[in-house]
Design a protein around this motif. Structure first.
Motif, PDB file in Angstrom:
ATOM      1  N   GLU A 174      -7.367  -1.687  21.034  1.00 19.78           N
ATOM      2  CA  GLU A 174      -6.946  -2.915  20.361  1.00 19.78           C
ATOM      3  C   GLU A 174      -6.560  -2.561  18.941  1.00 19.78           C
ATOM      4  N   LEU A 175      -5.635  -3.328  18.371  1.00 19.37           N
ATOM      5  CA  LEU A 175      -5.199  -3.106  16.992  1.00 19.37           C
ATOM      6  C   LEU A 175      -5.586  -4.280  16.103  1.00 19.37           C
ATOM      7  N   SER A 176      -6.058  -3.978  14.914  1.00 19.71           N
ATOM      8  CA  SER A 176      -6.348  -5.011  13.921  1.00 19.71           C
ATOM      9  C   SER A 176      -5.056  -5.386  13.207  1.00 19.71           C
ATOM     10  N   VAL A 177      -5.179  -6.253  12.214  1.00 20.22           N
ATOM     11  CA  VAL A 177      -4.037  -6.513  11.337  1.00 20.22           C
ATOM     12  C   VAL A 177      -3.875  -5.307  10.411  1.00 20.22           C
ATOM     13  N   ILE A 178      -2.748  -5.253   9.726  1.00 18.04           N
ATOM     14  CA  ILE A 178      -2.482  -4.182   8.758  1.00 18.04           C
ATOM     15  C   ILE A 178      -2.778  -4.724   7.366  1.00 18.04           C
ATOM     16  N   GLU A 179      -3.434  -3.905   6.547  1.00 15.57           N
ATOM     17  CA  GLU A 179      -3.673  -4.284   5.155  1.00 15.57           C
ATOM     18  C   GLU A 179      -2.843  -3.394   4.231  1.00 15.57           C
ATOM     19  N   GLU A 180      -2.447  -3.970   3.112  1.00 18.29           N
ATOM     20  CA  GLU A 180      -1.880  -3.165   2.036  1.00 18.29           C
ATOM     21  C   GLU A 180      -2.977  -2.951   1.012  1.00 18.29           C
ATOM     22  N   VAL A 181      -3.251  -1.705   0.683  1.00 17.37           N
ATOM     23  CA  VAL A 181      -4.300  -1.382  -0.278  1.00 17.37           C
ATOM     24  C   VAL A 181      -3.687  -1.330  -1.666  1.00 17.37           C
ATOM     25  N   LEU A 182      -4.282  -2.072  -2.590  1.00 15.34           N
ATOM     26  CA  LEU A 182      -3.765  -2.166  -3.943  1.00 15.34           C
ATOM     27  C   LEU A 182      -4.617  -1.331  -4.883  1.00 15.34           C
ATOM     28  N   SER A 183      -3.989  -0.630  -5.810  1.00 12.08           N
ATOM     29  CA  SER A 183      -4.720   0.207  -6.745  1.00 12.08           C
ATOM     30  C   SER A 183      -3.972   0.281  -8.067  1.00 12.08           C
ATOM     31  N   SER A 184      -4.737   0.400  -9.148  1.00 11.90           N
ATOM     32  CA  SER A 184      -4.127   0.586 -10.462  1.00 11.90           C
ATOM     33  C   SER A 184      -3.859   2.063 -10.729  1.00 11.90           C
ATOM     34  N   HIS A 185      -4.268   2.921  -9.778  1.00 12.21           N
ATOM     35  CA  HIS A 185      -4.081   4.363  -9.910  1.00 12.21           C
ATOM     36  C   HIS A 185      -2.953   4.827  -8.979  1.00 12.21           C
ATOM     37  N   ALA A 191     -15.020  -3.260   1.537  1.00  6.62           N
ATOM     38  CA  ALA A 191     -14.642  -4.664   1.379  1.00  6.62           C
ATOM     39  C   ALA A 191     -14.447  -5.024  -0.089  1.00  6.62           C
ATOM     40  N   SER A 192     -14.858  -4.131  -1.007  1.00  7.39           N
ATOM     41  CA  SER A 192     -14.692  -4.385  -2.449  1.00  7.39           C
ATOM     42  C   SER A 192     -13.307  -4.007  -2.959  1.00  7.39           C
ATOM     43  N   ALA A 193     -12.548  -3.246  -2.193  1.00 10.45           N
ATOM     44  CA  ALA A 193     -11.247  -2.776  -2.665  1.00 10.45           C
ATOM     45  C   ALA A 193     -10.251  -3.926  -2.780  1.00 10.45           C
ATOM     46  N   ASP A 194      -9.302  -3.767  -3.712  1.00  5.30           N
ATOM     47  CA  ASP A 194      -8.216  -4.739  -3.816  1.00  5.30           C
ATOM     48  C   ASP A 194      -7.271  -4.534  -2.639  1.00  5.30           C
ATOM     49  N   ARG A 195      -6.893  -5.634  -2.013  1.00  4.23           N
ATOM     50  CA  ARG A 195      -6.054  -5.511  -0.824  1.00  4.23           C
ATOM     51  C   ARG A 195      -5.282  -6.795  -0.560  1.00  4.23           C
ATOM     52  N   LYS A 196      -4.224  -6.657   0.237  1.00  2.65           N
ATOM     53  CA  LYS A 196      -3.452  -7.801   0.708  1.00  2.65           C
ATOM     54  C   LYS A 196      -3.515  -7.800   2.226  1.00  2.65           C
ATOM     55  N   ILE A 197      -4.048  -8.865   2.814  1.00  2.00           N
ATOM     56  CA  ILE A 197      -4.186  -8.968   4.263  1.00  2.00           C
ATOM     57  C   ILE A 197      -3.543 -10.270   4.734  1.00  2.00           C
ATOM     58  N   PRO A 198      -2.562 -10.206   5.634  1.00  2.65           N
ATOM     59  CA  PRO A 198      -1.926  -8.990   6.168  1.00  2.65           C
ATOM     60  C   PRO A 198      -0.930  -8.403   5.176  1.00  2.65           C
ATOM     61  N   ALA A 199      -0.609  -7.134   5.389  1.00  3.26           N
ATOM     62  CA  ALA A 199       0.368  -6.468   4.530  1.00  3.26           C
ATOM     63  C   ALA A 199       1.744  -7.104   4.712  1.00  3.26           C
ATOM     64  N   ASP A 200       2.503  -7.118   3.649  1.00  4.05           N
ATOM     65  CA  ASP A 200       3.861  -7.661   3.688  1.00  4.05           C
ATOM     66  C   ASP A 200       4.808  -6.530   4.074  1.00  4.05           C
ATOM     67  N   LEU A 201       5.134  -6.442   5.363  1.00  3.14           N
ATOM     68  CA  LEU A 201       5.958  -5.352   5.878  1.00  3.14           C
ATOM     69  C   LEU A 201       7.084  -5.891   6.745  1.00  3.14           C
ATOM     70  N   PRO A 202       8.249  -5.228   6.721  1.00  3.60           N
ATOM     71  CA  PRO A 202       9.305  -5.572   7.674  1.00  3.60           C
ATOM     72  C   PRO A 202       8.791  -5.334   9.102  1.00  3.60           C
ATOM     73  N   LYS A 203       9.308  -6.070  10.047  1.00  2.00           N
ATOM     74  CA  LYS A 203       8.825  -5.984  11.423  1.00  2.00           C
ATOM     75  C   LYS A 203       8.925  -4.564  11.975  1.00  2.00           C
ATOM     76  N   LYS A 204      10.023  -3.886  11.688  1.00  2.00           N
ATOM     77  CA  LYS A 204      10.229  -2.525  12.208  1.00  2.00           C
ATOM     78  C   LYS A 204       9.163  -1.569  11.671  1.00  2.00           C
ATOM     79  N   ILE A 205       8.846  -1.675  10.374  1.00  2.00           N
ATOM     80  CA  ILE A 205       7.828  -0.819   9.767  1.00  2.00           C
ATOM     81  C   ILE A 205       6.453  -1.155  10.335  1.00  2.00           C
ATOM     82  N   GLU A 206       6.187  -2.432  10.503  1.00  2.00           N
ATOM     83  CA  GLU A 206       4.909  -2.867  11.095  1.00  2.00           C
ATOM     84  C   GLU A 206       4.714  -2.253  12.485  1.00  2.00           C
ATOM     85  N   GLU A 207       5.752  -2.293  13.278  1.00  2.00           N
ATOM     86  CA  GLU A 207       5.674  -1.714  14.633  1.00  2.00           C
ATOM     87  C   GLU A 207       5.470  -0.203  14.585  1.00  2.00           C
ATOM     88  N   GLU A 208       6.113   0.451  13.606  1.00  2.00           N
ATOM     89  CA  GLU A 208       5.956   1.899  13.466  1.00  2.00           C
ATOM     90  C   GLU A 208       4.531   2.253  13.064  1.00  2.00           C
TER      91      GLU A 208
END
Length: 403
Positions: A242-253, A284-301
Motif C-alpha cells: 500500500e502507498l501513503s500520501v506524498i509529503e514535501e519536506v520543508l527546510s531552511s537548510h 512528526a516535528s519536521a516542517d512539511r506539506k501534506i500532500p505534496a504539491d506535485l504534477p500528476k506525472k511526477i506523483e506517479e513516478e
C-alpha cells in the motif's frame, strides 16, 4: 487473550533518543484491547530493562533512575516460550512474549543486528528481516542494489575511511569526477547525522573528516539542483503493498537536518492548514506539506519508484522512501529507504484514512502472516549426516588444529 507484544527501543546508537521518541509514541497508540504492551529499553551500554513506567517519555529525563527502578532482563527461549528473565544471582521469569516490535534507529539495532538475534532464537518480530535491515541501513549497499536494478539515483561513489587516510588524493580524484557540489554521508547513520555539503575541495575535506567520526564507510553523491525533497511510505511485503500520501519536506537548510527533524518547533501544513509543533514529536516535528504539491506525472513516478525500491530491497512492514526531485529537469531520484522510519511515518497515513493505531495493527498482522509462511518452509533436515561418523574420521585433521 491479548497478544503479549514486546516493544524494543534505544540501544547503542547516535539515534538513541530518536528511537525513544518513536517507541513511546507507538506504545501510546497501540490497541490495548488486543495487546499487552511490554516495553523493553536498551541502554547506551547495551543493557536491557523493562517496566511499565518506561512508556512515559518523562522517565528518560534522568537515565540513571531507569537502572535503579526498572528490571534488568535478558530475552531467551525457555519452557516452550520466549521469556524476559531478570539478571543477577536470584533469576526469575518476568513475563513471556509472543512477538517483538523493534522501534529502533541506527547502527547496532536497526541494521540487522537485533533482527539476526530474533531470527536465531526464533521469535516473531515486526518490520524488516535481516537482509532488508542491513541494506536499509547501509547507504553504499543500498545504492549498489538500486544501480544494479536500474533505479534512478544520483551519481555517487563510496570508500572506506582507511582508503582516505592512506591515499587521500586517490579518493579525492574519484570523488571529483562527480563534480561539485556533492553531499557527503556516513554510510550507516540515519537522521541526517554526519551529513555535509561540499562545494569545493576544502569543504569536501572537512565534510569527510566529519563523516568518518561516525562510520568507516563514506558515501559521496551529486547534489541534485533545483531540489525538492519528498517522502512516501510503503506498507506491506513482497506480495502486497500500500502507498501513503506524498509529503514535501520543508527546510531552511540545503538538506533536511537532524534539527529540522527532531528539535521541535516545526510546523506542518496539512489540508491547507499550518499546524504548530511546540515540542519534539520525532519526525512528526519536521516542517512539511501534506500532500505534496506535485504534477500528476511526477506523483506517479514517485509512487512507482517507491514500489520498486521497496521490492528490490526485500522490505517488509512500513518503510519510508525518501526522494529527490530536480524541479527544472522534472526528474525524480531515489535517495534512500528507511526500514524503520522515525515516528514510523504515521503522519503520512492519516490522510489515507488509516490512523496510527490501525497502522500499527497492520504492521503486526503482516509480521504474524510472514512468520507463519516462513515457518512452513524447510530450514533443516531430520537426517543427521554425522550419525555413525567415527573418531577415526578426524585423525587426518588433527594436524590442522595444532598451533
Amino acid at each position: 487473550m491479548k497478544i503479549k507484544l514486546g516493544v524494543i527501543f534505544g540501544g547503542e546508537s547516535v539515534e538513541h533518543e530518536v528511537s525513544i521518541i518513536s517507541a513511546v509514541q507507538a506504545m501510546n497508540k497501540l490497541d490495548e484491547q488486543k495487546y499487552e504492551i511490554i516495553p523493553i529499553y536498551i541502554t547506551k551500554d547495551r543493557e536491557w530493562y523493562t517496566g511499565e513506567f518506561l512508556r512515559d517519555i518523562e522517565s528518560y529525563q534522568d537515565l540513571s533512575l531507569i537502572k535503579k527502578y526498572a528490571k534488568n532482563v535478558v530475552l531467551y527461549y525457555k519452557k516452550g516460550a520466549f521469556w524476559l528473565q531478570s539478571k543477577g544471582f536470584f533469576k526469575r521469569l518476568i513475563t513471556d512474549i509472543d512477538i517483538i516490535f523493534p522501534i529502533t534507529h541506527g547502527t547496532n539495532v536497526e541494521d540487522g543486528a537485533l533482527q539476526g538475534y530474533f531470527q536465531t532464537i526464533g521469535i516473531p518480530y515486526v518490520g524488516p528481516n535481516v537482509y532488508s535491515a542491513v541494506v536499509g541501513q547501509d547507504k553504499a549497499y543500498m545504492r549498489d542494489i538500486f544501480k544494479a536494478n536500474e533505479l534512478s539515483i544520483p551519481e555517487y561513489c563510496w570508500f572506506y575511511d582507511s582508503e582516505y587516510q592512506n591515499e587521500p588524493e586517490k579518493v579525492m580524484k574519484k570523488i571529483e569526477k562527480i563534480k561539485y557540489p556533492v553531499v557527503v554521508k556516513p554510510a550507516t547513520t540515519g537522521s541526517s547525522i554526519g551529513i555535509g555539503i561540499a562545494k569545493n575541495r576544502e569543504e569536501l575535506e572537512k565534510a569527510i573528516e566529519d563523516a568518518i567520526q561516525y562510520d568507516s564507510k563514506i558515501v559521496v553523491e551529486k547534489m541534485i539542483p533545483n531540489l525538492k525533497e519528498v517522502n512516501i511510505s510503503v506498507l506491506g511485503n513482497h506480495e502486497n503493498q500500500e502507498l501513503s500520501v506524498i509529503e514535501e519536506v520543508l527546510s531552511s537548510h540545503e538538506f533536511l537536518t537532524y534539527e529540522d527533524k527532531y528539535i521541535g518547533g516545526g510546523k506542518s501544513k496539512v489540508g491547507g492548514k499550518l499546524v504548530s509543533q511546540k515540542a519534539s514529536k520525532g519526525m512528526a516535528s519536521a516542517d512539511r506539506k501534506i500532500p505534496a504539491d506535485l504534477p500528476k506525472k511526477i506523483e506517479e513516478e514517485v509512487e512507482n519508484l517507491a514500489l520498486q525500491a521497496f521490492k528490490v530491497l526485500g522490505c517488509t512492514g512500513n518503510v519510508r522512501v525518501d526522494m529527490l526531485i530536480d524541479q527544472k529537469a522534472k526528474k525524480v531520484y531515489v535517495n534512500e529507504v528507511n526500514s524503520i522510519p522515525g515516528s514510523l511515518a504515521f503522519y503520512l497515513w492519516d490522510p489515507r484514512g488509516k490512523d496510527y493505531t490501525e497502522l500499527l495493527d497492520d504492521m503486526i498482522n503482516i509480521a504474524i502472516k510472514d512468520f507463519k509462511k516462513k515457518s512452513a518452509k524447510t530450514h533443516s533436515f531430520d537426517t543427521n549426516i554425522l550419525e555413525g561418523f567415527s573418531h577415526n574420521g578426524l585423525k587426518g585433521m588433527k594436524g590442522k588444529f595444532r598451533k
